[in-house]
Design an enzyme around this catalytic site. Sequence first.
Site, PDB file in Angstrom:
ATOM      1  N   TYR A 225       0.846  -1.206   0.000  1.00 36.38           N
ATOM      2  CA  TYR A 225       0.000   0.000   0.000  1.00 36.38           C
ATOM      3  C   TYR A 225       0.878   1.250   0.000  1.00 36.38           C
ATOM      4  O   TYR A 225       0.703   2.150  -0.821  1.00 36.38           O
ATOM      5  CB  TYR A 225      -0.923  -0.026   1.221  1.00 36.38           C
ATOM      6  CG  TYR A 225      -1.818   1.197   1.322  1.00 36.38           C
ATOM      7  CD1 TYR A 225      -2.894   1.360   0.450  1.00 36.38           C
ATOM      8  CD2 TYR A 225      -1.580   2.190   2.267  1.00 36.38           C
ATOM      9  CE1 TYR A 225      -3.712   2.476   0.527  1.00 36.38           C
ATOM     10  CE2 TYR A 225      -2.392   3.309   2.357  1.00 36.38           C
ATOM     11  CZ  TYR A 225      -3.455   3.449   1.484  1.00 36.38           C
ATOM     12  OH  TYR A 225      -4.255   4.564   1.552  1.00 36.38           O
TER      13      TYR A 225
ATOM     14  N   LYS B 142       1.365   4.219  -2.876  1.00 37.32           N
ATOM     15  CA  LYS B 142       1.117   5.647  -2.642  1.00 37.32           C
ATOM     16  C   LYS B 142       2.379   6.481  -2.889  1.00 37.32           C
ATOM     17  O   LYS B 142       2.284   7.645  -3.263  1.00 37.32           O
ATOM     18  CB  LYS B 142       0.572   5.864  -1.224  1.00 37.32           C
ATOM     19  CG  LYS B 142      -0.817   5.251  -1.024  1.00 37.32           C
ATOM     20  CD  LYS B 142      -1.849   5.794  -2.019  1.00 37.32           C
ATOM     21  CE  LYS B 142      -3.244   5.255  -1.808  1.00 37.32           C
ATOM     22  NZ  LYS B 142      -4.235   5.755  -2.770  1.00 37.32           N
TER      23      LYS B 142
ATOM     24  N   VAL C 126      -8.924   9.129   7.704  1.00 39.64           N
ATOM     25  CA  VAL C 126     -10.203   9.759   7.348  1.00 39.64           C
ATOM     26  C   VAL C 126     -11.298   8.718   7.537  1.00 39.64           C
ATOM     27  O   VAL C 126     -11.122   7.542   7.184  1.00 39.64           O
ATOM     28  CB  VAL C 126     -10.182  10.233   5.873  1.00 39.64           C
ATOM     29  CG1 VAL C 126     -11.515  10.853   5.485  1.00 39.64           C
ATOM     30  CG2 VAL C 126      -9.051  11.214   5.643  1.00 39.64           C
TER      31      VAL C 126
HETATM   32  N1  LIG Z   1      -9.617   6.680   4.716  1.00 37.34           N
HETATM   33  C1  LIG Z   1      -8.369   6.953   4.984  1.00 37.34           C
HETATM   34  O1  LIG Z   1      -7.979   7.024   6.166  1.00 37.34           O
HETATM   35  C2  LIG Z   1      -7.388   7.233   3.865  1.00 37.34           C
HETATM   36  C3  LIG Z   1      -6.143   7.764   4.201  1.00 37.34           C
HETATM   37  C4  LIG Z   1      -5.230   8.019   3.196  1.00 37.34           C
HETATM   38  C5  LIG Z   1      -5.558   7.787   1.884  1.00 37.34           C
HETATM   39  N2  LIG Z   1      -6.770   7.262   1.562  1.00 37.34           N
HETATM   40  C6  LIG Z   1      -7.059   7.009   0.144  1.00 37.34           C
HETATM   41  O2  LIG Z   1      -8.304   7.599  -0.184  1.00 37.34           O
HETATM   42  C7  LIG Z   1      -8.860   6.926  -1.317  1.00 37.34           C
HETATM   43  C8  LIG Z   1     -10.340   6.657  -1.052  1.00 37.34           C
HETATM   44  O3  LIG Z   1     -10.463   5.749   0.016  1.00 37.34           O
HETATM   45  P1  LIG Z   1     -11.590   5.871   1.148  1.00 37.34           P
HETATM   46  O4  LIG Z   1     -10.894   6.067   2.425  1.00 37.34           O
HETATM   47  O5  LIG Z   1     -12.632   6.808   0.720  1.00 37.34           O
HETATM   48  O6  LIG Z   1     -12.107   4.360   1.180  1.00 37.34           O
HETATM   49  P2  LIG Z   1     -13.425   3.674   0.611  1.00 37.34           P
HETATM   50  O7  LIG Z   1     -14.632   4.286   1.188  1.00 37.34           O
HETATM   51  O8  LIG Z   1     -13.188   2.224   0.821  1.00 37.34           O
HETATM   52  O9  LIG Z   1     -13.379   4.021  -0.936  1.00 37.34           O
HETATM   53  C9  LIG Z   1     -12.614   3.314  -1.873  1.00 37.34           C
HETATM   54  C10 LIG Z   1     -13.257   3.505  -3.230  1.00 37.34           C
HETATM   55  O10 LIG Z   1     -12.449   2.862  -4.224  1.00 37.34           O
HETATM   56  C11 LIG Z   1     -13.302   2.042  -5.022  1.00 37.34           C
HETATM   57  N3  LIG Z   1     -12.583   0.887  -5.552  1.00 37.34           N
HETATM   58  C12 LIG Z   1     -11.865  -0.025  -4.856  1.00 37.34           C
HETATM   59  N4  LIG Z   1     -11.441  -0.997  -5.683  1.00 37.34           N
HETATM   60  C13 LIG Z   1     -11.906  -0.693  -6.918  1.00 37.34           C
HETATM   61  C14 LIG Z   1     -11.828  -1.321  -8.185  1.00 37.34           C
HETATM   62  N5  LIG Z   1     -11.182  -2.493  -8.352  1.00 37.34           N
HETATM   63  N6  LIG Z   1     -12.450  -0.746  -9.233  1.00 37.34           N
HETATM   64  C15 LIG Z   1     -13.135   0.403  -9.073  1.00 37.34           C
HETATM   65  N7  LIG Z   1     -13.233   1.063  -7.909  1.00 37.34           N
HETATM   66  C16 LIG Z   1     -12.638   0.509  -6.842  1.00 37.34           C
HETATM   67  C17 LIG Z   1     -14.417   1.603  -4.067  1.00 37.34           C
HETATM   68  O11 LIG Z   1     -15.599   1.283  -4.790  1.00 37.34           O
HETATM   69  P3  LIG Z   1     -16.170  -0.192  -5.067  1.00 37.34           P
HETATM   70  O12 LIG Z   1     -15.872  -1.038  -3.881  1.00 37.34           O
HETATM   71  O13 LIG Z   1     -17.628   0.053  -5.291  1.00 37.34           O
HETATM   72  O14 LIG Z   1     -15.474  -0.633  -6.308  1.00 37.34           O
HETATM   73  C18 LIG Z   1     -14.646   2.882  -3.283  1.00 37.34           C
HETATM   74  O15 LIG Z   1     -15.526   3.728  -3.973  1.00 37.34           O
HETATM   75  C19 LIG Z   1      -8.017   5.670  -1.522  1.00 37.34           C
HETATM   76  O16 LIG Z   1      -7.117   5.863  -2.589  1.00 37.34           O
HETATM   77  C20 LIG Z   1      -7.252   5.552  -0.209  1.00 37.34           C
HETATM   78  O17 LIG Z   1      -6.030   4.868  -0.363  1.00 37.34           O
HETATM   79  C21 LIG Z   1      -7.700   6.983   2.533  1.00 37.34           C
END
Ligand SMILES: NC(=O)c1ccc[n+]([C@@H]2O[C@H](COP(=O)([O-])OP(=O)(O)OC[C@H]3O[C@@H](n4cnc5c(N)ncnc54)[C@H](OP(=O)(O)O)[C@@H]3O)[C@@H](O)[C@H]2O)c1
Length: 288
Positions: A171, A175, A204
């Site tokens: 991961y 990134k 988040v």
């Molecule tokens: N939450 C945190 O603490 C945090 C911190 C740092 C960075 N981030 C980054 O923020 C971004 C969004 O994450 P989030 O926290 O909002 O988590 P999330 O709610 O799990 O969202 C992830 C999104 O990615 C989509 N996704 C995953 N695999 C996919 C695939 N094979 N094809 C198409 N879509 C796919 C999921 O949709 P489906 O399952 O419907 O496909 C979902 O809409 C990510 O890049 C994550 O690494 C998050």
Amino acid sequence: MSLARTTKEPKLPRLPIDFRTRFGPWAIITGASSGIGAEFARQLTIFGFSVVIVARRKQKLDELANMLIKKHAVQVKVIAVDLAQQDGWRTVVEETEQLDVGLLVNNAGVELHGSFFDQRVESHMNLISVNVTAASALAHDIGLRIAKRGSGGIIFVSSLSHRPTPWWATYSSSKSFVTSLGLALRNELKPKGVHVSVLEPGLVKSEMSDAWMRDLSCPDKKWNQMPVEQCVSAAMVAIVHNDAQITPGWRSSAKVHIIGALPTWLSVKITGSASKKCMNAASVNNAE
Ligand SMILES: NC(=O)c1ccc[n+]([C@@H]2O[C@H](COP(=O)([O-])OP(=O)(O)OC[C@H]3O[C@@H](n4cnc5c(N)ncnc54)[C@H](OP(=O)(O)O)[C@@H]3O)[C@@H](O)[C@H]2O)c1
């Protein structure tokens, strides 16, 4: 001159009145079925953008689309695809060919934690396909279109964990790639009038962070999860100002500065031991 919105939606950032003209009328948001991506869709439509929302779960996308169309006079296009597959990101490119896209939010992401060797190789490859391959392919094909327009932007969603992080090895490596690609393209695209910002959030509140916190039995109170609204608002301000990297929230931002000031070997050692503590007994035992 600023455009302030009076709305029952969460407080929005004050953005220039030409925000939509410069970065719209269409925005593509990957990973929009939940979390940060869905919030990008909500905030951008409040500012009058029409949005293409991309993810695998069609039902979630349809529900979001119906809600956004009902609330705002905008168009919403749903593309339900698996971005881990080559025909997934290609479908996004092909189905948006006729749209005047000014903003790409490269947000879809997958997370993996625990020992590198406890996970199946297919899981690592799947993560790389979504976080790295699809993000790069879309940045290329959609970025080219935005550059031809002469105005617009790309937001890359990376992470605070974009430095080598043991127990989150694939991961954090993915990134690192996202941050590096974003910062490099920013330089290439600047003369074309295209802004590029890399969002590097700490923790988040989302399905992703809820899932790993549950898995690792993290006590909720100790881990301050930032609301998605705050994270996305900060990213919108960053893209308008063409900020290179943004980590919303003072706690996360302080971590970036502290970790960033350390030599790599030391930051790996510190994040490694902190991450290991976070792993539950079962996954740590498996790894040893
Ligand atoms: N939450 C945190 O603490 C945090 C911190 C740092 C960075 N981030 C980054 O923020 C971004 C969004 O994450 P989030 O926290 O909002 O988590 P999330 O709610 O799990 O969202 C992830 C999104 O990615 C989509 N996704 C995953 N695999 C996919 C695939 N094979 N094809 C198409 N879509 C796919 C999921 O949709 P489906 O399952 O419907 O496909 C979902 O809409 C990510 O890049 C994550 O690494 C998050």
